[in-house]
Scaffold this active site. Sequence first.
Site, PDB file in Angstrom:
ATOM      1  N   ASP A  23       0.822  -1.225   0.000  1.00  0.00           N
ATOM      2  CA  ASP A  23       0.000   0.000   0.000  1.00  0.00           C
ATOM      3  C   ASP A  23       0.852   1.269   0.000  1.00  0.00           C
ATOM      4  O   ASP A  23       0.441   2.303   0.516  1.00  0.00           O
ATOM      5  CB  ASP A  23      -0.962   0.028   1.205  1.00  0.00           C
ATOM      6  CG  ASP A  23      -1.790  -1.236   1.326  1.00  0.00           C
ATOM      7  OD1 ASP A  23      -2.407  -1.610   0.318  1.00  0.00           O
ATOM      8  OD2 ASP A  23      -1.803  -1.849   2.403  1.00  0.00           O
ATOM      9  N   LYS A  26       2.427   2.321  -5.136  1.00  0.00           N
ATOM     10  CA  LYS A  26       3.171   1.865  -6.319  1.00  0.00           C
ATOM     11  C   LYS A  26       2.405   2.105  -7.608  1.00  0.00           C
ATOM     12  O   LYS A  26       2.998   2.413  -8.652  1.00  0.00           O
ATOM     13  CB  LYS A  26       3.498   0.369  -6.177  1.00  0.00           C
ATOM     14  CG  LYS A  26       4.409   0.044  -5.010  1.00  0.00           C
ATOM     15  CD  LYS A  26       4.700  -1.445  -4.914  1.00  0.00           C
ATOM     16  CE  LYS A  26       3.490  -2.271  -4.526  1.00  0.00           C
ATOM     17  NZ  LYS A  26       2.984  -1.983  -3.169  1.00  0.00           N
ATOM     18  N   HIS A  51      -3.917  -1.953  -7.015  1.00  0.00           N
ATOM     19  CA  HIS A  51      -3.162  -0.740  -7.334  1.00  0.00           C
ATOM     20  C   HIS A  51      -4.149   0.342  -7.759  1.00  0.00           C
ATOM     21  O   HIS A  51      -4.888   0.175  -8.728  1.00  0.00           O
ATOM     22  CB  HIS A  51      -2.144  -1.025  -8.442  1.00  0.00           C
ATOM     23  CG  HIS A  51      -0.991  -1.844  -7.973  1.00  0.00           C
ATOM     24  ND1 HIS A  51       0.048  -2.225  -8.792  1.00  0.00           N
ATOM     25  CD2 HIS A  51      -0.702  -2.354  -6.747  1.00  0.00           C
ATOM     26  CE1 HIS A  51       0.919  -2.936  -8.092  1.00  0.00           C
ATOM     27  NE2 HIS A  51       0.475  -3.028  -6.860  1.00  0.00           N
ATOM     28  N   THR A 139      -6.453 -12.394   2.328  1.00  0.00           N
ATOM     29  CA  THR A 139      -7.624 -11.808   1.676  1.00  0.00           C
ATOM     30  C   THR A 139      -8.688 -12.855   1.375  1.00  0.00           C
ATOM     31  O   THR A 139      -9.786 -12.509   0.943  1.00  0.00           O
ATOM     32  CB  THR A 139      -7.225 -11.126   0.358  1.00  0.00           C
ATOM     33  OG1 THR A 139      -6.608 -12.090  -0.502  1.00  0.00           O
ATOM     34  CG2 THR A 139      -6.267  -9.970   0.615  1.00  0.00           C
ATOM     35  N   ARG A 153       4.057 -29.159  -6.796  1.00  0.00           N
ATOM     36  CA  ARG A 153       4.065 -29.699  -8.166  1.00  0.00           C
ATOM     37  C   ARG A 153       2.757 -30.387  -8.551  1.00  0.00           C
ATOM     38  O   ARG A 153       2.729 -31.279  -9.384  1.00  0.00           O
ATOM     39  CB  ARG A 153       5.262 -30.658  -8.349  1.00  0.00           C
ATOM     40  CG  ARG A 153       6.593 -29.945  -8.311  1.00  0.00           C
ATOM     41  CD  ARG A 153       7.754 -30.886  -8.252  1.00  0.00           C
ATOM     42  NE  ARG A 153       7.794 -31.610  -6.984  1.00  0.00           N
ATOM     43  CZ  ARG A 153       8.774 -32.424  -6.622  1.00  0.00           C
ATOM     44  NH1 ARG A 153       9.790 -32.641  -7.436  1.00  0.00           N
ATOM     45  NH2 ARG A 153       8.747 -33.044  -5.465  1.00  0.00           N
ATOM     46  N   GLN A 234       2.274  -5.984  -3.300  1.00  0.00           N
ATOM     47  CA  GLN A 234       2.521  -6.040  -1.856  1.00  0.00           C
ATOM     48  C   GLN A 234       3.797  -5.251  -1.514  1.00  0.00           C
ATOM     49  O   GLN A 234       4.075  -4.240  -2.130  1.00  0.00           O
ATOM     50  CB  GLN A 234       2.591  -7.489  -1.353  1.00  0.00           C
ATOM     51  CG  GLN A 234       1.268  -8.200  -1.353  1.00  0.00           C
ATOM     52  CD  GLN A 234       1.015  -9.003  -2.609  1.00  0.00           C
ATOM     53  OE1 GLN A 234       1.915  -9.475  -3.272  1.00  0.00           O
ATOM     54  NE2 GLN A 234      -0.242  -9.161  -2.954  1.00  0.00           N
ATOM     55  N   PRO A 322      -9.598  -1.235   7.237  1.00  0.00           N
ATOM     56  CA  PRO A 322      -8.821  -0.083   7.704  1.00  0.00           C
ATOM     57  C   PRO A 322      -7.374  -0.497   7.935  1.00  0.00           C
ATOM     58  O   PRO A 322      -7.101  -1.583   8.446  1.00  0.00           O
ATOM     59  CB  PRO A 322      -9.505   0.306   9.021  1.00  0.00           C
ATOM     60  CG  PRO A 322     -10.222  -0.915   9.468  1.00  0.00           C
ATOM     61  CD  PRO A 322     -10.614  -1.657   8.215  1.00  0.00           C
ATOM     62  N   ASP A 351       2.054  14.746   1.342  1.00  0.00           N
ATOM     63  CA  ASP A 351       1.011  15.730   1.664  1.00  0.00           C
ATOM     64  C   ASP A 351       0.163  15.338   2.872  1.00  0.00           C
ATOM     65  O   ASP A 351      -0.462  16.200   3.504  1.00  0.00           O
ATOM     66  CB  ASP A 351       0.113  15.958   0.444  1.00  0.00           C
ATOM     67  CG  ASP A 351      -0.429  14.649  -0.123  1.00  0.00           C
ATOM     68  OD1 ASP A 351       0.384  13.838  -0.603  1.00  0.00           O
ATOM     69  OD2 ASP A 351      -1.654  14.439  -0.088  1.00  0.00           O
ATOM     70  N   THR A 432       3.315  14.197  -4.323  1.00  0.00           N
ATOM     71  CA  THR A 432       2.659  15.217  -3.500  1.00  0.00           C
ATOM     72  C   THR A 432       1.143  15.235  -3.687  1.00  0.00           C
ATOM     73  O   THR A 432       0.488  16.223  -3.374  1.00  0.00           O
ATOM     74  CB  THR A 432       3.237  16.603  -3.830  1.00  0.00           C
ATOM     75  OG1 THR A 432       3.061  16.852  -5.236  1.00  0.00           O
ATOM     76  CG2 THR A 432       4.717  16.677  -3.489  1.00  0.00           C
TER      77      THR A 432
END
Length: 448
Positions: A23, A26, A51, A139, A153, A234, A322, A351, A432
């Site tokens: 997070d 990226k 993403h 997840t 395999r 990740q 969260p 920022d 920014t």
Amino acid sequence: MSASAVNVNPGRNVVVVGTQWGDEGKGKIVDWLTDHAQGVVRFQGGHNAGHTLIIGGKKTILRLIPSGIMHPGVACYIGNGVVLSPEALFKEIGELEAAGVDVQNRLFISEATTLILPYHIAIDQGREARRGAGKIGTTGRGIGPAYEDKVARRGLRVQDLFEPETFAERLRENLDYHNFVLTQYLGVAAVDFQQTLDTMLSYADRLKPMVTDVSRRLYDANAAGSNLLFEGAQGTLLDIDHGTYPYVTSSNCVAGAATAGAGVGPQKLNYILGITKAYCTRVGSGPFPSELYDADNAARQEAIGLELATVGKEFGSVTGRPRRTGWLDVAALRRSIQINGVSGLCMTKLDVLDGLDEVKLCVGYTVDGNHVDLLPRGSSEVARCEPVYETFAGWKESTVGIKEWDKLPANARAYLSRVQEVAGIPIDMVSTGPDRDETILLRHPFKV
């Protein structure tokens, strides 16, 4: 310096990796760098990683398809290191094409990519339910069990879909094994063979035009002078080997994984860009030395941490969970820099720190009375880390949208300069704001 003024060398490869617990932002940076690349490559993970891109004020969340898909004419590759849910893939393709994005003519999927099947999802969710309070925080999308089958395999690959009889035979064998686990150990319903077979084979014709020898295509693209961007998912501290085990993901998230997960030689990786937020976040369970706020932990409810979470909109783009928040941890960052061989850093979400009276930076720890300047390897030791902070005066001026270093508030520059000094590596980019244009460029990754 504007991005358009940069003279980019052809045939170079840049790897973008997260240096924290994921997070880090990226997606935006990959989107920005794609202006200078002809191909973008996913090399690990699955649809457990979201993403988020903000382009022209419009929000797009990509889980499987590389972020470069938002750039017309850019080829996008899913490497053999990814685990692929066809259902999730076609859902994402449908959403993008409904928005007018050309996907299937530009998306190339490795024939050796391992498939996620319904029993992987059932096992993933069943295990987490059984763990109760000791859950890892997956997840529940079947990523881990799919990787388990790959290593054991017995995994089924994309290429297996094109040989229906062999696929059916191997699927039945796998279901005999996994249904025993589901019914006898986890106490949940078995997965039906025929329904699974019919569903998976129904994807074959739609997948086939996109399936190819990705490793060969990447080699040929470089040879023809194309720049390639390798998009990690990740973050390093969630890496299966180098993260805070066992509170990690199921794949290697480090830069070196790009070689195995896409089929390119190590010498082809010219520059490693490490992405770090101006503060830290983590989703789910696991130790977090500089933590300030965790909605599920009454002992971690500092107001400044909640402010970071609120201003930074820190909710998982895939799970909606969260995120836990804390100050930037440079001792952990140094560990990631060493593991990845990071060439330069990109600092995102600067920022979010605007308006704070003071900003803290974790530069090391005290562990059992001893000073430590690098994140330990074991989770139990990480959990005993007491952060050692340096405190900086904050800045009241807004940094949103600033595109030049010299226009940043003096205190913001001082904070960033100290991060560079303690980390021992330059900050080459600063984000920014969420839009791709809200970026300060100090050194261009494709030019270094």
